[in-house]
Design a protein around this motif. Structure first.
Motif, PDB file in Angstrom:
ATOM      1  N   LEU A 139      48.822  -1.757  -2.978  1.00 47.02           N
ATOM      2  CA  LEU A 139      48.669  -0.572  -3.634  1.00 47.02           C
ATOM      3  C   LEU A 139      49.934  -0.349  -4.290  1.00 47.02           C
ATOM      4  CD1 LEU A 139      47.843   1.964  -0.819  1.00 47.02           C
ATOM      5  CD2 LEU A 139      46.485   0.938  -2.730  1.00 47.02           C
ATOM      6  N   LEU A 140      49.740   0.040  -5.647  1.00 45.05           N
ATOM      7  CA  LEU A 140      51.039   0.209  -6.430  1.00 45.05           C
ATOM      8  C   LEU A 140      51.842   1.502  -5.874  1.00 45.05           C
ATOM      9  CD1 LEU A 140      48.737   0.099  -9.645  1.00 45.05           C
ATOM     10  CD2 LEU A 140      50.232  -1.764  -8.559  1.00 45.05           C
ATOM     11  N   SER A 141      52.865   1.724  -6.625  1.00 46.46           N
ATOM     12  CA  SER A 141      53.800   2.816  -5.927  1.00 46.46           C
ATOM     13  C   SER A 141      53.088   4.045  -6.408  1.00 46.46           C
ATOM     14  CB  SER A 141      55.075   2.970  -6.579  1.00 46.46           C
ATOM     15  OG  SER A 141      54.898   3.245  -7.971  1.00 46.46           O
ATOM     16  N   SER A 142      52.770   5.134  -5.692  1.00 49.90           N
ATOM     17  CA  SER A 142      52.104   6.475  -5.319  1.00 49.90           C
ATOM     18  C   SER A 142      50.516   6.193  -5.553  1.00 49.90           C
ATOM     19  CB  SER A 142      52.640   7.444  -6.634  1.00 49.90           C
ATOM     20  OG  SER A 142      52.329   6.891  -7.694  1.00 49.90           O
ATOM     21  N   GLU A 143      50.052   5.028  -5.259  1.00 50.83           N
ATOM     22  CA  GLU A 143      48.779   4.791  -5.520  1.00 50.83           C
ATOM     23  C   GLU A 143      47.826   5.117  -4.255  1.00 50.83           C
ATOM     24  OE1 GLU A 143      45.573   1.589  -7.138  1.00 50.83           O
ATOM     25  OE2 GLU A 143      47.555   0.779  -6.380  1.00 50.83           O
ATOM     26  N   ARG A 144      46.931   5.825  -4.267  1.00 47.51           N
ATOM     27  CA  ARG A 144      46.313   6.376  -2.955  1.00 47.51           C
ATOM     28  C   ARG A 144      44.742   5.725  -2.931  1.00 47.51           C
ATOM     29  NH1 ARG A 144      44.789  11.977  -3.002  1.00 47.51           N
ATOM     30  NH2 ARG A 144      44.647  11.651  -5.172  1.00 47.51           N
ATOM     31  N   VAL A 145      44.252   5.368  -1.642  1.00 45.53           N
ATOM     32  CA  VAL A 145      43.060   4.909  -1.494  1.00 45.53           C
ATOM     33  C   VAL A 145      42.238   5.938  -1.093  1.00 45.53           C
ATOM     34  CG1 VAL A 145      41.656   3.411   0.108  1.00 45.53           C
ATOM     35  CG2 VAL A 145      43.813   2.746  -0.382  1.00 45.53           C
ATOM     36  N   LEU A 146      41.191   6.262  -1.834  1.00 50.61           N
ATOM     37  CA  LEU A 146      40.137   7.328  -1.795  1.00 50.61           C
ATOM     38  C   LEU A 146      38.930   6.828  -1.292  1.00 50.61           C
ATOM     39  CD1 LEU A 146      40.683   8.750  -5.582  1.00 50.61           C
ATOM     40  CD2 LEU A 146      41.997   9.484  -3.388  1.00 50.61           C
ATOM     41  N   TYR A 147      38.427   5.583  -1.201  1.00 56.57           N
ATOM     42  CA  TYR A 147      37.153   5.247  -0.602  1.00 56.57           C
ATOM     43  C   TYR A 147      37.373   3.747  -0.202  1.00 56.57           C
ATOM     44  CZ  TYR A 147      32.198   4.818   0.201  1.00 56.57           C
ATOM     45  OH  TYR A 147      30.858   4.528   0.749  1.00 56.57           O
ATOM     46  N   ARG A 148      36.853   3.337   1.059  1.00 57.25           N
ATOM     47  CA  ARG A 148      36.961   2.029   1.468  1.00 57.25           C
ATOM     48  C   ARG A 148      35.448   1.899   1.938  1.00 57.25           C
ATOM     49  NH1 ARG A 148      42.055  -0.012   3.189  1.00 57.25           N
ATOM     50  NH2 ARG A 148      43.575   1.690   3.054  1.00 57.25           N
ATOM     51  N   ALA A 149      35.170   0.445   1.423  1.00 55.02           N
ATOM     52  CA  ALA A 149      33.561   0.081   2.024  1.00 55.02           C
ATOM     53  C   ALA A 149      33.851  -1.326   2.653  1.00 55.02           C
ATOM     54  CB  ALA A 149      32.729  -0.283   0.604  1.00 55.02           C
ATOM     55  N   ARG A 150      32.694  -1.628   3.320  1.00 60.34           N
ATOM     56  CA  ARG A 150      32.693  -3.005   4.030  1.00 60.34           C
ATOM     57  C   ARG A 150      31.574  -3.616   3.575  1.00 60.34           C
ATOM     58  NH1 ARG A 150      37.277  -4.858   6.258  1.00 60.34           N
ATOM     59  NH2 ARG A 150      35.854  -6.175   7.693  1.00 60.34           N
ATOM     60  N   LEU A 151      31.344  -5.064   4.306  1.00 60.77           N
ATOM     61  CA  LEU A 151      30.244  -5.596   3.722  1.00 60.77           C
ATOM     62  C   LEU A 151      29.332  -4.916   4.860  1.00 60.77           C
ATOM     63  CD1 LEU A 151      30.939  -9.560   3.702  1.00 60.77           C
ATOM     64  CD2 LEU A 151      30.016  -8.010   2.085  1.00 60.77           C
ATOM     65  N   SER A 152      27.936  -5.134   4.556  1.00 61.29           N
ATOM     66  CA  SER A 152      26.901  -4.549   5.596  1.00 61.29           C
ATOM     67  C   SER A 152      26.847  -5.705   6.719  1.00 61.29           C
ATOM     68  CB  SER A 152      25.596  -4.764   4.765  1.00 61.29           C
ATOM     69  OG  SER A 152      24.501  -4.592   5.884  1.00 61.29           O
ATOM     70  N   ARG A 153      26.603  -5.166   7.687  1.00 60.32           N
ATOM     71  CA  ARG A 153      26.360  -5.789   9.118  1.00 60.32           C
ATOM     72  C   ARG A 153      25.159  -6.833   8.773  1.00 60.32           C
ATOM     73  NH1 ARG A 153      27.885  -0.878  12.286  1.00 60.32           N
ATOM     74  NH2 ARG A 153      30.276  -1.165  12.400  1.00 60.32           N
ATOM     75  N   THR A 154      24.350  -6.605   7.900  1.00 63.85           N
ATOM     76  CA  THR A 154      23.202  -7.702   7.921  1.00 63.85           C
ATOM     77  C   THR A 154      23.636  -8.973   7.686  1.00 63.85           C
ATOM     78  OG1 THR A 154      22.907  -7.283   5.461  1.00 63.85           O
ATOM     79  CG2 THR A 154      21.703  -5.835   7.153  1.00 63.85           C
ATOM     80  N   VAL A 155      24.943  -9.264   7.355  1.00 65.57           N
ATOM     81  CA  VAL A 155      25.278 -10.686   7.316  1.00 65.57           C
ATOM     82  C   VAL A 155      25.168 -11.413   8.732  1.00 65.57           C
ATOM     83  CG1 VAL A 155      26.709 -10.317   5.476  1.00 65.57           C
ATOM     84  CG2 VAL A 155      27.807 -10.164   7.883  1.00 65.57           C
ATOM     85  N   PHE A 156      24.954 -10.609   9.805  1.00 64.08           N
ATOM     86  CA  PHE A 156      24.855 -10.969  11.289  1.00 64.08           C
ATOM     87  C   PHE A 156      23.200 -11.275  11.382  1.00 64.08           C
ATOM     88  CE2 PHE A 156      28.912  -8.968  11.511  1.00 64.08           C
ATOM     89  CZ  PHE A 156      29.581  -9.985  11.553  1.00 64.08           C
ATOM     90  N   ALA A 157      22.448 -11.028  10.671  1.00 66.48           N
ATOM     91  CA  ALA A 157      20.897 -10.955  10.873  1.00 66.48           C
ATOM     92  C   ALA A 157      20.689 -12.493  10.935  1.00 66.48           C
ATOM     93  CB  ALA A 157      20.137 -10.292   9.846  1.00 66.48           C
ATOM     94  N   LEU A 158      20.812 -13.405  10.167  1.00 66.97           N
ATOM     95  CA  LEU A 158      20.352 -14.775  10.414  1.00 66.97           C
ATOM     96  C   LEU A 158      20.985 -15.579  11.671  1.00 66.97           C
ATOM     97  CD1 LEU A 158      18.751 -17.414   9.621  1.00 66.97           C
ATOM     98  CD2 LEU A 158      20.768 -18.052   8.050  1.00 66.97           C
ATOM     99  N   PRO A 159      22.073 -15.270  11.961  1.00 62.21           N
ATOM    100  CA  PRO A 159      22.779 -16.081  13.217  1.00 62.21           C
ATOM    101  C   PRO A 159      22.040 -15.321  14.602  1.00 62.21           C
ATOM    102  CG  PRO A 159      24.534 -15.258  11.918  1.00 62.21           C
ATOM    103  CD  PRO A 159      23.123 -14.823  11.141  1.00 62.21           C
ATOM    104  N   LEU A 160      21.855 -13.970  14.395  1.00 62.80           N
ATOM    105  CA  LEU A 160      21.134 -13.403  15.679  1.00 62.80           C
ATOM    106  C   LEU A 160      19.608 -13.688  15.790  1.00 62.80           C
ATOM    107  CD1 LEU A 160      22.836  -9.892  15.432  1.00 62.80           C
ATOM    108  CD2 LEU A 160      23.172 -11.520  17.122  1.00 62.80           C
ATOM    109  N   ALA A 161      19.236 -13.838  14.540  1.00 62.74           N
ATOM    110  CA  ALA A 161      17.503 -14.437  14.869  1.00 62.74           C
ATOM    111  C   ALA A 161      17.810 -15.763  15.300  1.00 62.74           C
ATOM    112  CB  ALA A 161      16.952 -14.289  13.380  1.00 62.74           C
ATOM    113  N   MET A 162      18.530 -16.467  14.765  1.00 58.78           N
ATOM    114  CA  MET A 162      18.543 -17.931  15.375  1.00 58.78           C
ATOM    115  C   MET A 162      18.933 -18.098  16.907  1.00 58.78           C
ATOM    116  SD  MET A 162      20.791 -20.038  12.234  1.00 58.78           S
ATOM    117  CE  MET A 162      20.865 -21.405  12.851  1.00 58.78           C
TER     118      MET A 162
END
Length: 152
Positions: free
Chosen positions: A8-31
């Motif tokens: 972060l830059l000086s005095s910069e504020r995070v207003l929103y965070r996002a993540r990857l969807s948990r669907t990245v685990f769909a193929l390994p779970l199906a396997m």
């Protein structure tokens, strides 16, 4: 401490965070489910199930590394994307350089609330943010920052 917080830059504020969807685990779970079911068939399927379980674990590790290594954030000054644990790709675009946002969601994306957000910057650069959970929330956070009055 996360990548975003460390950069972060000086005095910069995070207003929103996002993540990857948990669907990245769909193929390994199906396997893994298929690998667990194969021994019920018997015979050579037992060995095939064990082999499939090893592949599932490998794909699962890869999915976890992808999930754990991804960060997306909207601050009061820029949009930040970071992908990767061992090797890293990061993108930061200042909000005053953002021209438009594109959200792409297929049927599964709409059902499970994930999609890709592409940010089009000045000069025609198009930077995709793939498989983001709640892509409409991410777009809304960027739009809210773009609509705020300019700071003096």
């Amino acid at each position: 401490m996360s990548y975003v917080d460390r950069h972060l830059l000086s005095s910069e504020r995070v207003l929103y965070r996002a993540r990857l969807s948990r669907t990245v685990f769909a193929l390994p779970l199906a396997m893994l489910a298929a690998a667990a079911a194969l021994p019920l068939v018997g015979g050579a399927a037992v060995g095939l199930g064990a082999l499939l379980a090893l592949f599932a674990l490998g794909y699962g590790l890869r999915a976890w590394m992808r999930y754990a290594g991804a960060e997306f954030a909207v601050t009061d000054r820029r949009v930040i994307m970071k992908l990767g644990l061992l090797s890293r790709v990061s993108l930061e675009i200042m909000l005053d350089r953002v021209e438009s946002l594109i959200v792409e969601q297929g049927l599964l994306g709409r059902l499970f609330d994930f999609g890709s957000v592409s940010i089009v910057g000045t000069g025609g650069t198009k930077d995709p943010f793939p498989l983001i959970a709640d892509p409409l929330g991410f777009r809304r956070a960027v739009q809210e920052q773009l609509a705020r009055p300019a700071r003096g």
